[in-house]
Design an enzyme around this catalytic site. Structure first.
Site, PDB file in Angstrom:
ATOM      1  N   TYR A 113     -22.595  36.095 -35.912  1.00  0.00           N
ATOM      2  CA  TYR A 113     -21.476  37.051 -35.921  1.00  0.00           C
ATOM      3  C   TYR A 113     -20.180  36.303 -36.241  1.00  0.00           C
ATOM      4  O   TYR A 113     -19.718  35.467 -35.481  1.00  0.00           O
ATOM      5  CB  TYR A 113     -21.336  37.779 -34.576  1.00  0.00           C
ATOM      6  CG  TYR A 113     -22.555  38.570 -34.133  1.00  0.00           C
ATOM      7  CD1 TYR A 113     -23.517  38.995 -35.037  1.00  0.00           C
ATOM      8  CD2 TYR A 113     -22.734  38.897 -32.794  1.00  0.00           C
ATOM      9  CE1 TYR A 113     -24.629  39.706 -34.624  1.00  0.00           C
ATOM     10  CE2 TYR A 113     -23.845  39.621 -32.365  1.00  0.00           C
ATOM     11  CZ  TYR A 113     -24.789  40.017 -33.286  1.00  0.00           C
ATOM     12  OH  TYR A 113     -25.884  40.713 -32.859  1.00  0.00           O
ATOM     13  N   PHE A 267     -21.967  56.112 -34.585  1.00  0.00           N
ATOM     14  CA  PHE A 267     -22.204  57.469 -35.086  1.00  0.00           C
ATOM     15  C   PHE A 267     -22.341  58.483 -33.946  1.00  0.00           C
ATOM     16  O   PHE A 267     -21.785  59.594 -34.016  1.00  0.00           O
ATOM     17  CB  PHE A 267     -23.461  57.498 -35.973  1.00  0.00           C
ATOM     18  CG  PHE A 267     -23.698  58.834 -36.603  1.00  0.00           C
ATOM     19  CD1 PHE A 267     -22.967  59.223 -37.710  1.00  0.00           C
ATOM     20  CD2 PHE A 267     -24.615  59.725 -36.060  1.00  0.00           C
ATOM     21  CE1 PHE A 267     -23.139  60.475 -38.278  1.00  0.00           C
ATOM     22  CE2 PHE A 267     -24.799  60.976 -36.627  1.00  0.00           C
ATOM     23  CZ  PHE A 267     -24.067  61.357 -37.743  1.00  0.00           C
TER      24      PHE A 267
HETATM   25  N1  LIG Z   1     -29.980  41.819 -32.113  1.00  0.00           N
HETATM   26  C1  LIG Z   1     -29.524  42.375 -33.208  1.00  0.00           C
HETATM   27  O1  LIG Z   1     -30.094  42.267 -34.290  1.00  0.00           O
HETATM   28  C2  LIG Z   1     -28.255  43.209 -33.125  1.00  0.00           C
HETATM   29  C3  LIG Z   1     -27.853  43.997 -34.213  1.00  0.00           C
HETATM   30  C4  LIG Z   1     -26.680  44.749 -34.086  1.00  0.00           C
HETATM   31  C5  LIG Z   1     -25.948  44.703 -32.907  1.00  0.00           C
HETATM   32  N2  LIG Z   1     -26.369  43.909 -31.870  1.00  0.00           N
HETATM   33  C6  LIG Z   1     -25.615  43.849 -30.599  1.00  0.00           C
HETATM   34  O2  LIG Z   1     -25.410  45.175 -30.115  1.00  0.00           O
HETATM   35  C7  LIG Z   1     -24.029  45.389 -29.815  1.00  0.00           C
HETATM   36  C8  LIG Z   1     -23.633  46.811 -30.088  1.00  0.00           C
HETATM   37  O3  LIG Z   1     -24.041  47.175 -31.387  1.00  0.00           O
HETATM   38  P1  LIG Z   1     -23.146  47.895 -32.478  1.00  0.00           P
HETATM   39  O4  LIG Z   1     -21.742  47.473 -32.400  1.00  0.00           O
HETATM   40  O5  LIG Z   1     -23.895  47.743 -33.751  1.00  0.00           O
HETATM   41  O6  LIG Z   1     -23.331  49.422 -32.130  1.00  0.00           O
HETATM   42  P2  LIG Z   1     -22.842  50.449 -31.000  1.00  0.00           P
HETATM   43  O7  LIG Z   1     -22.542  49.754 -29.746  1.00  0.00           O
HETATM   44  O8  LIG Z   1     -23.870  51.505 -31.033  1.00  0.00           O
HETATM   45  O9  LIG Z   1     -21.548  51.048 -31.665  1.00  0.00           O
HETATM   46  C9  LIG Z   1     -20.339  50.358 -31.724  1.00  0.00           C
HETATM   47  C10 LIG Z   1     -19.321  51.277 -32.380  1.00  0.00           C
HETATM   48  O10 LIG Z   1     -19.240  52.461 -31.610  1.00  0.00           O
HETATM   49  C11 LIG Z   1     -17.908  52.799 -31.326  1.00  0.00           C
HETATM   50  N3  LIG Z   1     -17.897  53.293 -29.935  1.00  0.00           N
HETATM   51  C12 LIG Z   1     -18.234  52.628 -28.808  1.00  0.00           C
HETATM   52  N4  LIG Z   1     -18.102  53.415 -27.723  1.00  0.00           N
HETATM   53  C13 LIG Z   1     -17.676  54.612 -28.188  1.00  0.00           C
HETATM   54  C14 LIG Z   1     -17.352  55.849 -27.568  1.00  0.00           C
HETATM   55  N5  LIG Z   1     -17.432  55.995 -26.252  1.00  0.00           N
HETATM   56  N6  LIG Z   1     -16.944  56.881 -28.373  1.00  0.00           N
HETATM   57  C15 LIG Z   1     -16.852  56.736 -29.717  1.00  0.00           C
HETATM   58  N7  LIG Z   1     -17.142  55.598 -30.355  1.00  0.00           N
HETATM   59  C16 LIG Z   1     -17.544  54.537 -29.600  1.00  0.00           C
HETATM   60  C17 LIG Z   1     -17.111  51.531 -31.487  1.00  0.00           C
HETATM   61  O11 LIG Z   1     -15.867  51.842 -32.067  1.00  0.00           O
HETATM   62  P3  LIG Z   1     -14.492  51.594 -31.244  1.00  0.00           P
HETATM   63  O12 LIG Z   1     -14.215  50.130 -31.383  1.00  0.00           O
HETATM   64  O13 LIG Z   1     -13.551  52.473 -31.952  1.00  0.00           O
HETATM   65  O14 LIG Z   1     -14.774  52.006 -29.835  1.00  0.00           O
HETATM   66  C18 LIG Z   1     -17.958  50.656 -32.430  1.00  0.00           C
HETATM   67  O15 LIG Z   1     -17.502  50.688 -33.756  1.00  0.00           O
HETATM   68  C19 LIG Z   1     -23.308  44.383 -30.718  1.00  0.00           C
HETATM   69  O16 LIG Z   1     -22.044  44.046 -30.207  1.00  0.00           O
HETATM   70  C20 LIG Z   1     -24.256  43.214 -30.738  1.00  0.00           C
HETATM   71  O17 LIG Z   1     -24.007  42.398 -29.621  1.00  0.00           O
HETATM   72  C21 LIG Z   1     -27.522  43.183 -31.965  1.00  0.00           C
END
Ligand SMILES: NC(=O)c1ccc[n+]([C@@H]2O[C@H](COP(=O)([O-])OP(=O)(O)OC[C@H]3O[C@@H](n4cnc5c(N)ncnc54)[C@H](OP(=O)(O)O)[C@@H]3O)[C@@H](O)[C@H]2O)c1
Length: 387
Positions: A113, A267
């Site tokens: 990252y 989403f």
């Molecule tokens: N192991 C892997 O391959 C892998 C892959 C992808 C991700 N990850 C891990 O998973 C974590 C989370 O994944 P992700 O960032 O892809 O997806 P996520 O947590 O599903 O979504 C994050 C997005 O959602 C928005 N969000 C969060 N809470 C919200 C709410 N209450 N209402 C509206 N929007 C909201 C955030 O925007 P705002 O900033 O505007 O709140 C952000 O852009 C990452 O930080 C990473 O550590 C691991």
């Protein structure tokens, strides 16, 4: 005068925090028993959820691999990588501190990252909380001179080198949970498990996990060095692990599960629509078939189902998405990411809701009536998963 104003502000802020903590503690206590009851119905097992200082805890893994963490974690990735514009270092640190102050003990990052910048941010932000919180990170993607090569490298020498580098960037003495980010076809899983076993013996790593691997690989790896958690994508729009035996194997072997992208990369939070413009330099969503304007438009019907479900229960769609995951059993700890304190609090308050098994079934069948449009990954990303 300026001093007394400042004091007044600090006192007020302190009061608001204490008041919020007290409210959370009062509301979480009855919730605890209800959540326990709900989960017991689903898993038929004694739930490992416990309460400490107003926060709920869960245990990832079992036996020598057990790792107790806050029931909701925090994904650090999107603060400065792959989720469009960063609000800047100061605001990111403010949000991370708020999470730690509110009892979150599981913070997730990875070497790739940034690359490296996200680990640096996590290490800097969480240094004042050393010993109180856990930063989990991941090796596997090759990074040379701060740039990704697109190759995988989990050879023993590289794992060891990456471990030392991560310890330095994270400002810690031992990695609480070190994941293999993607399978390396050149290095047998047995070799990876043995290398991690050695690092655990040396005290450089405490627990380990794998991402996006299949059930057979999990069995092989676990037989050599017990796994604490599998971290793969799981949410109401991507339920593969329920179908391909991964969840079943984790339950059989007592391995925890950390669903990543639990609100489907934002989403299911409801703030994305077909007109959303992703930062072309720092957002992988624009490369994903599921995040093209036509698929976003079609999939909005699914978001509407979650919004409708939440409406009569006082929940936002993000809370519905997170609560649904947590209802699937013990040892499941989602790691939503956000750049905003308001979303952080909203996500943490998910722990305050109690939904019956029947209601979840109703939601699942309503969601199932709208087929998900677009693949979750593009061809290159898809090649790296499921080994
Ligand atoms: N192991 C892997 O391959 C892998 C892959 C992808 C991700 N990850 C891990 O998973 C974590 C989370 O994944 P992700 O960032 O892809 O997806 P996520 O947590 O599903 O979504 C994050 C997005 O959602 C928005 N969000 C969060 N809470 C919200 C709410 N209450 N209402 C509206 N929007 C909201 C955030 O925007 P705002 O900033 O505007 O709140 C952000 O852009 C990452 O930080 C990473 O550590 C691991």
């Amino acid at each position: 005068m300026e001093d007394s104003n400042k004091k007044e502000k600090i006192n007020r802020r302190g009061f608001l925090k204490i008041a919020a903590a007290a409210t959370a503690a009062f509301s979480i206590q009855p919730t605890l028993d209800k959540v326990k009851a709900a989960n017991n119905v689903i898993t038929g097992k004694k739930n490992s959820i416990v309460r400490k200082d107003g926060m709920l805890y869960r245990t990832l893994g079992s036996g020598s691999a057990a790792f107790e963490v806050s029931a909701m974690g925090f994904g650090v990735m999107g603060m400065n990588y792959n989720r469009s514009q960063s609000p800047g270092r100061k605001q990111c640190i403010r949000v991370i501190h708020e999470a730690a102050e509110r009892g979150v003990t599981l913070f997730d990052t990875a070497i790739v990252y940034g690359p490296l910048h996200n680990e640096i941010l996590a290490g800097e932000a969480l240094a004042p909380y050393k010993g109180k919180v856990n930063i989990t990170t991941k090796f596997g993607h090759e990074v040379i001179n701060g740039k990704t090569t697109g190759r995988q490298d989990s050879s023993p020498a590289t794992i060891r080198r990456y471990c030392e580098d991560s310890l330095r960037r994270l400002k810690i003495d031992s990695i609480p949970l070190f994941y293999q980010h993607r399978f390396d076809p050149k290095t047998p899983v047995e070799v990876v498990a043995e290398t991690i076993g050695d690092l655990i013996k040396e005290g450089k790593v405490q627990h380990w996990g794998m991402c996006e691997v299949n059930a057979e690989t999990i069995r092989k790896a676990h037989s050599i060095q017990p796994l604490t958690a599998i971290q793969s994508e799981w949410h109401l729009m991507h339920r593969l692990i329920e179908e391909n035996d991964v969840l079943k194997v984790c339950q059989q072997l007592g391995i925890g599960f950390v669903p990543y992208s639990p609100v489907n990369r934002g989403f299911l939070g409801g703030a994305i629509n077909e007109f959303t413009v992703f930062d072309d330099k720092n957002d992988n969503r624009q490369t994903l078939p599921r995040f093209q304007p036509d698929t976003i438009r079609a999939n909005t019907a699914i978001l509407n189902v979650l919004q409708h479900f939440g409406r009569t229960r006082g929940m936002t769609s993000a809370q519905v998405a997170l609560a649904w995951l947590m209802s699937k059993g013990e040892g499941i700890v989602p790691i939503p990411g956000t750049t905003k304190v308001s979303h952080l609090i909203e996500n943490l308050y998910t722990l305050d809701f109690d939904i019956s098994d029947n209601d979840w079934k109703e939601l699942e069948s309503a969601v199932a009536s709208f087929p998900v449009m677009g693949d979750r990954y593009n061809a290159e990303q898809q090649r790296q998963v499921g080994h």
